[in-house]
Design a protein around this motif. Structure first.
Motif, short mmCIF file in Angstrom:
data_model
loop_
_atom_site.label_atom_id
_atom_site.label_comp_id
_atom_site.label_asym_id
_atom_site.label_seq_id
_atom_site.Cartn_x
_atom_site.Cartn_y
_atom_site.Cartn_z
N TYR A 51 0.84 -1.21 0.00
CA TYR A 51 0.00 0.00 0.00
C TYR A 51 0.87 1.25 0.00
O TYR A 51 1.91 1.28 0.68
CB TYR A 51 -0.86 0.07 1.28
CG TYR A 51 -1.75 -1.13 1.50
CD1 TYR A 51 -3.06 -1.14 1.02
CD2 TYR A 51 -1.28 -2.25 2.19
CE1 TYR A 51 -3.87 -2.24 1.23
CE2 TYR A 51 -2.09 -3.35 2.39
CZ TYR A 51 -3.39 -3.34 1.92
OH TYR A 51 -4.19 -4.42 2.12
N THR A 56 0.24 9.48 -3.42
CA THR A 56 -0.04 8.54 -4.50
C THR A 56 0.16 9.18 -5.89
O THR A 56 0.33 8.47 -6.86
CB THR A 56 -1.50 8.05 -4.41
OG1 THR A 56 -2.34 9.20 -4.31
CG2 THR A 56 -1.72 7.15 -3.20
N TYR A 310 -6.88 2.07 4.07
CA TYR A 310 -6.18 1.21 3.11
C TYR A 310 -7.06 0.00 2.84
O TYR A 310 -7.58 -0.60 3.79
CB TYR A 310 -4.84 0.74 3.69
CG TYR A 310 -3.94 1.87 4.16
CD1 TYR A 310 -3.16 2.59 3.25
CD2 TYR A 310 -3.90 2.24 5.51
CE1 TYR A 310 -2.35 3.64 3.69
CE2 TYR A 310 -3.09 3.28 5.94
CZ TYR A 310 -2.32 3.98 5.03
OH TYR A 310 -1.52 5.01 5.45
N THR A 360 -5.62 3.53 -1.42
CA THR A 360 -5.26 4.42 -0.30
C THR A 360 -6.21 5.61 -0.38
O THR A 360 -6.29 6.25 -1.43
CB THR A 360 -3.79 4.92 -0.44
OG1 THR A 360 -2.93 3.79 -0.40
CG2 THR A 360 -3.42 5.88 0.67
#
Ligand SMILES: Cc1cc2nc3c(=O)[nH]c(=O)nc-3n(C[C@H](O)[C@H](O)[C@H](O)COP(=O)(O)OP(=O)(O)OC[C@H]3O[C@@H](n4cnc5c(N)ncnc54)[C@H](O)[C@@H]3O)c2cc1C
Length: 479
Positions: A51, A56, A310, A360
């Motif tokens: 994760y 991101t 997550y 996420t």
């Protein structure tokens, strides 16, 4: 051996300055408490799945972009996929796709939020960004002494001059005047996007900041293959001395040499660069002058933080890389009505193993809402918010509950445990929080520097990397 530079913390800031100094031939050691690099931009494993911890989206990696310049200078290339749609924004029944192409984006916006002024407004946002990115970044921000600081502020003049009217106008007022009447929904739409970049909404930032934050998707945004942590690993891959699981516990100065006590023994260095949060760094120093330095900035701590969910789910479906879900009102236990949801790309075997997708999702919260709680209240609140956010994600992405393989959450307390920081997202770019109020990358203390999102320039890849380049400049000036 005495190192030229010891860098404390292997987040984006620490990795960037470490790699830049190493590329210049300096003797550098990078010390990271965690088992992998990246900090808020790391990738971790939990029960067999990988994760992204926080960050991101990678922006600034395009020709002329500051992140690309960093990797080119260091001589390494991250593995990235360019996202076709930077963010799919979902607000009730409305959908707006943030395409890089201005006309495509305006068409998408007008389909659900029609307004005759959109064309003119978003062209202005686009133009401000283009003009800003075309300026050669010759400016330097220093905090070493008052004369240095004043001289450094003058270097920003070429940057400030073309944008002065926008810099001195509050974004909310500017947009109100520009559009006339706009709906509460469209305000929420603008504020949600601003919050994830500037860490503040239209009421608190100037229009220049708002324009850069709203317009960042007009430049390419990238998905990191193998997780965001892999980008930091690539960045430092040419370095000889990167130590993970190496926590710094105390730093003192003797005869101009820094002594760093770490979980792997004592390290000696002529200079120390802190890649940790400003709000937590005083704890490692005993020296009064250094304590005083950090205290100067303690009041800048807005305690903003993140609650992160997550998830891993089974799916053969097609998704965008990133979604922003916007609710009608601020969610309990948070500071926001929007949730940023990122999904792994099916082609990325590290994060999407065999028909699985990992996700996420983060929302702004106040660290103080979590830190003072009794264990019972803490677990109750964590479970409640986790449940609400998971249900929202599943409803929006049409995920049946039996597709979910794993789901867990992190609070500011979790980040405190793993990264030694509870304030996340760095300094908000509000009108009361701009230069010259921000800490720079140098300090009045000989040999002590700072990088990362609580120092100049700001948060996220472009902001933190800009700070690392500035750090390099102030180091050169001192040499
Ligand atoms: C939930 C969330 C989502 C985000 N999304 C994005 C995004 O999509 N795109 C984007 O560009 N930005 C995003 N950001 C912002 C971005 O992640 C941060 O601004 C950036 O990663 C901060 O980097 P840093 O180097 O300042 O600090 P950090 O990431 O905090 O790194 C500091 C490092 O120091 C280490 N450390 C602390 N104490 C010690 C010690 N005593 N000894 C050794 N090591 C120590 C920590 O373990 C950590 O690795 C997001 C942030 C969050 C919280």
């Amino acid at each position: 051996m005495i190192k030229d530079f010891a860098i404390v913390g292997g987040g984006i800031g620490g990795c960037s300055i470490a790699a830049l100094l190493h590329a210049e031939g300096k003797e550098v050691v990078l010390l990271e408490k965690g088992s992998t690099l990246g900090g808020c931009a790391s990738t971790f494993h939990h029960k067999g799945y990988a994760y992204n911890a926080g960050a991101t989206t990678l922006s600034g990696y395009h020709e002329g972009g500051i992140v690309k310049r960093l990797f080119d200078t260091v001589g390494v290339t991250p593995q990235l996929i360019q996202s076709d749609v930077a963010i799919a924004i979902l607000q009730g029944e409305k959908t707006c796709l943030r395409y890089q192409n201005l006309d495509r984006f305006i068409a998408s916006l007008n389909a659900f939020y029609p307004h005759p002024k959109h064309e003119e407004f978003w062209r202005l946002i686009h133009t401000i960004g283009e003009r800003f990115y075309a300026i050669d970044p010759t400016y330097t921000y220093s905090n070493r002494s008052l004369p240095k600081k004043l001289a450094s502020l003058l270097t920003f003049f070429p940057l400030i001059r073309p944008f002065f009217p926008y810099l001195v106008t509050n974004a909310r007022r500017f947009i109100e005047r520009f559009y006339g009447e706009i709906t509460a929904e469209y305000w929420d739409f603008l504020d949600a996007q601003l919050l994830i970049v500037a860490q503040a909404t239209t009421q608190k930032v100037n229009f220049f900041t708002a324009a850069l934050a709203l317009g960042y998707t007009f430049k390419p945004t990238h998905y990191p293959i193998g997780g965001m942590g892999a980008v930091c690993e690539t960045l430092t891959s040419k370095m000889r001395d990167v130590r993970t699981r190496c926590e710094v516990t105390a730093i003192k100065r003797e005869k101009g040499i820094y002594h760093l006590s770490t979980s792997q023994g004592i390290i000696y260095a002529r200079n120390v660069i802190m890649g940790t949060s400003h709000y937590e760094s005083a704890q490692w120093f005993e020296e009064e002058a250094i304590q005083r330095y950090y205290q100067r900035y303690a009041k800048r701590n807005n305690h903003q933080s993140a609650f992160v969910v997550y998830m891993t789910f089974r799916s053969e479906g097609t998704f965008h890389h990133h979604y922003q879900l916007i609710a009608d009102a601020i969610l309990p236990l948070t500071l926001s009505q929007s949730l940023f949801v990122s999904l792994s790309d099916p082609s990325d075997t590290a994060l999407s193993p065999q028909g699985h997708i990992t996700l996420t999702a983060s929302i702004h919260t106040d660290a103080r809402m979590w830190l003072g709680l009794s264990p019972t209240s803490y677990h109750k609140h964590k479970k409640e918010l986790h449940h609400v956010l998971q249900a929202w994600i599943c409803a929006t992405l049409s995920l049946p509950s039996d597709a979910i393989v794993a789901s867990f959450a992190a609070t500011p307390k979790t980040f405190g445990r793993y990264l030694n920081r509870t304030q996340l997202g760095g300094n908000a770019m509000t009108q009361s929080n701009l230069l010259p109020f921000l800490p720079a990358n140098d300090t009045p203390i000989e040999g002590l520097y700072h990088v990362g999102d609580t120092a100049y320039a700001a948060q996220g890849w472009p902001g933190v990397v800009m700070g690392a380049f500035n750090c390099l400049k102030v180091i050169h000036e001192r040499d």
